[in-house]
Scaffold this motif. Structure first.
Motif, PDB file in Angstrom:
ATOM      1  N   THR A  10     -69.253 -74.025  88.129  1.00  0.00           N
ATOM      2  CA  THR A  10     -68.227 -73.244  88.842  1.00  0.00           C
ATOM      3  C   THR A  10     -69.266 -72.372  89.862  1.00  0.00           C
ATOM      4  O   THR A  10     -68.871 -72.166  90.967  1.00  0.00           O
ATOM      5  CB  THR A  10     -67.617 -72.436  87.921  1.00  0.00           C
ATOM      6  OG1 THR A  10     -66.670 -73.134  87.108  1.00  0.00           O
ATOM      7  CG2 THR A  10     -66.732 -71.466  88.853  1.00  0.00           C
ATOM      8  N   GLU A  52     -69.731 -74.120  93.138  1.00  0.00           N
ATOM      9  CA  GLU A  52     -68.521 -74.283  93.900  1.00  0.00           C
ATOM     10  C   GLU A  52     -68.595 -73.451  95.382  1.00  0.00           C
ATOM     11  O   GLU A  52     -69.079 -72.052  95.402  1.00  0.00           O
ATOM     12  CB  GLU A  52     -67.205 -73.877  93.439  1.00  0.00           C
ATOM     13  CG  GLU A  52     -67.309 -75.064  92.198  1.00  0.00           C
ATOM     14  CD  GLU A  52     -65.856 -74.697  91.301  1.00  0.00           C
ATOM     15  OE1 GLU A  52     -64.778 -74.354  91.904  1.00  0.00           O
ATOM     16  OE2 GLU A  52     -65.687 -75.223  90.453  1.00  0.00           O
ATOM     17  N   CYS A  94     -67.718 -69.505  95.457  1.00  0.00           N
ATOM     18  CA  CYS A  94     -67.896 -68.692  94.246  1.00  0.00           C
ATOM     19  C   CYS A  94     -69.031 -67.634  94.575  1.00  0.00           C
ATOM     20  O   CYS A  94     -70.094 -67.992  94.848  1.00  0.00           O
ATOM     21  CB  CYS A  94     -68.167 -69.570  93.122  1.00  0.00           C
ATOM     22  SG  CYS A  94     -68.327 -68.610  91.656  1.00  0.00           S
ATOM     23  N   SER A 141     -61.176 -70.429  98.315  1.00  0.00           N
ATOM     24  CA  SER A 141     -61.732 -70.874  97.681  1.00  0.00           C
ATOM     25  C   SER A 141     -61.320 -71.077  96.163  1.00  0.00           C
ATOM     26  O   SER A 141     -61.678 -71.880  95.355  1.00  0.00           O
ATOM     27  CB  SER A 141     -63.044 -69.920  97.477  1.00  0.00           C
ATOM     28  OG  SER A 141     -63.622 -70.028  98.913  1.00  0.00           O
ATOM     29  N   HIS A 148     -61.059 -74.232  93.595  1.00  0.00           N
ATOM     30  CA  HIS A 148     -61.530 -74.280  92.308  1.00  0.00           C
ATOM     31  C   HIS A 148     -60.402 -74.550  91.120  1.00  0.00           C
ATOM     32  O   HIS A 148     -60.754 -75.373  90.228  1.00  0.00           O
ATOM     33  CB  HIS A 148     -62.038 -72.574  91.633  1.00  0.00           C
ATOM     34  CG  HIS A 148     -62.364 -72.707  90.497  1.00  0.00           C
ATOM     35  ND1 HIS A 148     -63.174 -73.423  89.690  1.00  0.00           N
ATOM     36  CD2 HIS A 148     -61.781 -71.704  89.591  1.00  0.00           C
ATOM     37  CE1 HIS A 148     -63.343 -72.880  88.341  1.00  0.00           C
ATOM     38  NE2 HIS A 148     -62.383 -72.002  88.232  1.00  0.00           N
ATOM     39  N   ARG A 192     -59.406 -78.164  90.779  1.00  0.00           N
ATOM     40  CA  ARG A 192     -60.276 -79.017  90.036  1.00  0.00           C
ATOM     41  C   ARG A 192     -60.204 -79.667  88.645  1.00  0.00           C
ATOM     42  O   ARG A 192     -59.568 -78.700  87.853  1.00  0.00           O
ATOM     43  CB  ARG A 192     -61.621 -78.680  90.160  1.00  0.00           C
ATOM     44  CG  ARG A 192     -62.218 -78.316  91.688  1.00  0.00           C
ATOM     45  CD  ARG A 192     -63.653 -77.843  91.590  1.00  0.00           C
ATOM     46  NE  ARG A 192     -63.734 -77.111  92.713  1.00  0.00           N
ATOM     47  CZ  ARG A 192     -64.527 -77.880  94.161  1.00  0.00           C
ATOM     48  NH1 ARG A 192     -64.417 -79.078  94.040  1.00  0.00           N
ATOM     49  NH2 ARG A 192     -64.749 -76.914  94.924  1.00  0.00           N
TER      50      ARG A 192
END
Length: 68
Positions: A29, A32, A35, A61, A65, A68
């Motif tokens: 994470t 990403e 992040c 963003s 996330h 996913r």
């Protein structure tokens, strides 16, 4: 910037396994796009309480996330 913070409560028998598994998730994470910060920490093992803190650049963003 979006900041998320909260607790996750686990059965105490699941704490060790979850803590190990979540470290892999946290590492991916953090890589990403967007992040800025992501951490999961065991706050109280006897209560099964984990603290999760996330900071994202923007809603786009965070949405990517979550998809996913």
């Amino acid at each position: 910037m979006i900041v998320l913070m909260g607790y996750l409560h686990l059965n105490t028998s699941d704490v060790n396994e979850f803590t190990t598994d979540v470290q892999v998730i946290a590492s991916s994470t953090r890589a990403e796009k967007g992040c800025l910060f992501y951490a999961v920490t065991l706050e109280d093992a006897r209560a099964g309480r984990m603290l999760i803190v996330e900071r994202w650049q923007d809603q786009e963003s965070l949405t990517a996330h979550l998809e996913r």
